[in-house]
Design an enzyme around this catalytic site. Sequence first.
Site, PDB file in Angstrom:
ATOM      1  N   SER A 175       0.801  -1.224   0.000  1.00 54.84           N
ATOM      2  CA  SER A 175       0.000   0.000   0.000  1.00 54.84           C
ATOM      3  C   SER A 175       0.834   1.274   0.000  1.00 54.84           C
ATOM      4  CB  SER A 175      -0.939  -0.001   1.201  1.00 54.84           C
ATOM      5  OG  SER A 175      -0.205  -0.020   2.408  1.00 54.84           O
ATOM      6  N   LYS A 231     -11.795   0.738  -2.106  1.00 57.36           N
ATOM      7  CA  LYS A 231     -10.729   1.328  -2.920  1.00 57.36           C
ATOM      8  C   LYS A 231     -11.176   1.320  -4.382  1.00 57.36           C
ATOM      9  CE  LYS A 231      -7.607   0.978   0.807  1.00 57.36           C
ATOM     10  NZ  LYS A 231      -6.942   0.089   1.731  1.00 57.36           N
ATOM     11  N   HIS A 289      -5.123  -3.260  -2.790  1.00 56.68           N
ATOM     12  CA  HIS A 289      -4.746  -2.344  -3.873  1.00 56.68           C
ATOM     13  C   HIS A 289      -4.616  -3.038  -5.230  1.00 56.68           C
ATOM     14  CE1 HIS A 289      -4.247   0.936  -1.068  1.00 56.68           C
ATOM     15  NE2 HIS A 289      -3.745   0.035  -0.254  1.00 56.68           N
TER      16      HIS A 289
HETATM   17  C1  LIG Z   1      -6.908   0.066   3.198  1.00 57.43           C
HETATM   18  C2  LIG Z   1      -6.257  -1.218   3.538  1.00 57.43           C
HETATM   19  C3  LIG Z   1      -6.829  -2.094   4.452  1.00 57.43           C
HETATM   20  C4  LIG Z   1      -8.041  -1.725   5.279  1.00 57.43           C
HETATM   21  O1  LIG Z   1      -9.183  -1.627   4.508  1.00 57.43           O
HETATM   22  P1  LIG Z   1     -10.339  -0.627   4.933  1.00 57.43           P
HETATM   23  O2  LIG Z   1     -11.519  -1.099   4.181  1.00 57.43           O
HETATM   24  O3  LIG Z   1      -9.888   0.739   4.556  1.00 57.43           O
HETATM   25  O4  LIG Z   1     -10.511  -0.780   6.425  1.00 57.43           O
HETATM   26  C5  LIG Z   1      -6.232  -3.310   4.644  1.00 57.43           C
HETATM   27  N1  LIG Z   1      -5.105  -3.650   3.985  1.00 57.43           N
HETATM   28  C6  LIG Z   1      -4.507  -2.810   3.124  1.00 57.43           C
HETATM   29  C7  LIG Z   1      -3.266  -3.227   2.427  1.00 57.43           C
HETATM   30  C8  LIG Z   1      -5.059  -1.562   2.895  1.00 57.43           C
HETATM   31  O5  LIG Z   1      -4.450  -0.710   2.073  1.00 57.43           O
END
Ligand SMILES: *Cc1c(COP(=O)(O)O)cnc(C)c1O
Length: 404
Positions: free
Chosen positions: A191, A250, A219
Amino acid sequence: MEAGSTSGFEPCIAAWLEEVRGRGLWRELRRVDSPQSTRIQAAGVSLLNFSSNDYLGLASHPVLKAAACEAVGTFGCGSGASRLVCGSLAPHWKLEEALAAFKGTEAALSFQSGYTAALGAISALVGPGDVIIVDRLVHASVVDAARLSRAKLRVYAHNDLEDLERILAWAASRPEARSSRVLVVTESVFSMDGDLAPLREIVELKDRFGAWLMVDEAHATGLFGERRSGCVEASGLSGRVEVQMATLGKALGASGGCICGSRRLVDLLINRARSFIFSTAPVPASAAAALAAVGIVQSREGGARAERMWGHVRALAGMIAPLPTAGTARLGLSAILPVVVGAEEATMAIAKRLLEAGFLVPGIRYPTVARGGARLRITVSADHEPRDIEALGLALREAFGRAA
Ligand SMILES: *Cc1c(COP(=O)(O)O)cnc(C)c1O
């Protein structure tokens, strides 16, 4: 206790905040008065947005909005209770069927967020006496989940297969190895570094040692593979990864998280994942929006959006190549293009300069990344225009030229 002593509530917090400020790590919220988009309004100023994880531009897509509105009309706003009590509304069932088909698994289970999906799944799968082995750069949700599980936590150097193998061999050699479980967790796209994990090699290693693998595709979901379901699909590993985790907030433009895998895995989570059991179900509107997104991602439109985004990624990667980029693009690029500055304050100064020039590019600092590894984290969206990318390239050159 004396009023005004540093162990009083407010003085204690004030001292703590001073320390955060003193270390250049102060964070604050920025109010946004517009929908998520490549252009946002903040404090009356229009900013070109390079900070969002809405990679495909679906967060404000008319089809998602219509799906959410329709779900509100049919099912109302709230979901009333946890899924196991009476909140297991039809939109959640439909979403999970679609997610399983999308990810190529038997079943799927949705959660309020990716964070709670990681907490629930990991602590359901391993416990005291077990071992959890994670890449040094995994997301905070995985680290917190590992701690919550009370399994023995071991960390391998980022994307370092030899280090992973060494730890797997250690885990297998423990006297209690026969009766304990070993879970490896990696992200497919990291990330904050934007680089890719060598998934095929990791799968081979964990198979060799009889360990289990969880891949966090936060991602990658929506962007990689023929169905664009993620790197597990793109690497042809759908049947070989025990636990696939994704986020719905995302590239899918909605909100929530999910775990995909076998029917038994999902049954286990329904029975053991505390963040699932003891939390009110996500609202029907978010499930409906995520379901619509899963449809769009796999459609011709999804393909065209992904193509546009990849075009921007390649163009921007070329422009920032002279700057210190993070990770390696050895296994390919992602929608995350970090420029590593190092020092916290210098990073924030460059981010501020970009902001003044009308570009929202977040500076990322400890504890999100290691101390001294502060960076600008640039993300692109299918909805950017080629001229937006060019403008950012110029602004970066300007901002770094003045910083040097
Ligand atoms: C954003 C993210 C999460 C958490 O997801 P949310 O739905 O925002 O709580 C978990 N793992 C990674 C790698 C992330 O980037």
